[in-house]
Design an enzyme around this catalytic site. Sequence first.
Site, short mmCIF file in Angstrom:
data_model
loop_
_atom_site.label_atom_id
_atom_site.label_comp_id
_atom_site.label_asym_id
_atom_site.label_seq_id
_atom_site.Cartn_x
_atom_site.Cartn_y
_atom_site.Cartn_z
N LYS A 1 -5.20 -9.96 -6.78
CA LYS A 1 -5.79 -9.90 -6.23
C LYS A 1 -7.23 -9.11 -6.46
CE LYS A 1 -5.91 -7.89 -2.19
NZ LYS A 1 -5.64 -7.40 -1.02
N LYS B 1 -10.78 -3.26 -4.22
CA LYS B 1 -12.30 -2.10 -3.80
C LYS B 1 -11.09 -0.99 -4.14
CE LYS B 1 -14.09 -3.32 0.83
NZ LYS B 1 -12.92 -3.49 2.45
N LYS C 1 1.05 -0.91 -0.23
CA LYS C 1 0.45 -0.02 0.21
C LYS C 1 1.04 1.06 0.62
CE LYS C 1 -3.97 -1.73 2.22
NZ LYS C 1 -5.28 -1.28 2.81
#
Length: 351
Positions: free
Chosen positions: A213, A216, A121
């Site tokens: 993956k 969102k 991230k």
Amino acid sequence: MATNPAQPTFKPLVFSGVQPTGNLHLGNYLGAIVKFVELQKSHECIYCVVDLHAITVWQDPAELTRNTREVTAAFLACGIDPKKHIIFNQSQVHEHAELAWVFNCVARMGWLNRMTQFKEKAGKDRENVSVGLFVYPNLMAADILVYRATHVPVGEDQKQHLELSRDIAQKFNNDFSSSIAARGFGEAFFPQPEPLIQGPATRVMSLRDGSKKMSKSDASDYSRINLTDDADAIAQKVRKAKTDPDALPSEEKGLTGRPEAENLVGIYAALDNKTKADVLRQFGGGQFSTFKNALSDLAVAKLGPIGGEMKKLVADTAHIDSILAEGSDRARAIAGETMKTVKDIVGFIRA
Ligand code: TYM
């Protein structure tokens, strides 16, 4: 010496959380929410909309409110019973943040430096991400342990965070062992929470790229099936999902090196409560188009009613907010007791 003598004395309790960061998708559903629904038949469960986690990256305030209600609506639409179990949003129970601070002082920098999700991230811009993003796993440990929960259903991507929660519980138990024993808790105040990561869809991949993956935050809406997608959108996304030119194999080993095919077979299996082997027995040797049509019908049949119900539920904000308020009261009662004892164990004076 037994490895974990105190573990059996903890009352089984399930805890899990979902971030209100928008675009709830099939990965969240199959990796987590389906398991939440199943576990409520056999366990006491606490399910949390983790709004404190969400703000570790910037959230528009109005959207955060809307997304918090949407995750709550998803829990309800999927069948979680808020009377028998607890559904609430994290920020209404301040004990999460309080215990997280104690854990900030238990966990080691080196442990957090190893967290792959933080590295992913933060990327190259480490200096500029929030401090909250770095200590995020400590808050996660606090979420679970403030209820002394024993079982945590999650997708594969949360495995490392769960391992860290176990390390934190263990270090707290060791660091404060005499204080814990003096208060009659034996060798362990906190349990070692067990991750529940099972079934054919613990890591649902992007429909556009089988090596990524489903997420969102993916810029392409075609990469995921959102829980609020209508039948047409679901059908279109399945039809456009990336595949390879070969037919489906008849056995699981034939999926090796074919991540997109493996992903779609896993999704079908999880939606139909089957194994991948069952699905390949049914569709092996056939064309992808036939399989995709069947997958599309199945996904529409399973997700269509959930999306419809979610839309109805989010429209009644007063109802959703009252469920969260009631759940928060019940969660606070448990978390408050834990925090009182933690304060005593640590040596804080309290009135
Ligand atoms: P979050 O909000 O990213 O995701 C919610 C749940 O969905 C699972 N999941 C997936 N499963 C399979 N395939 C995917 N592509 C996929 N994407 C997401 C996640 O594993 C998760 O179970 N840190 C957590 C929230 C959290 C939490 C907790 C969980 C906060 N505190 C305490 C358990 C216990 C998170 O960001 O989940």
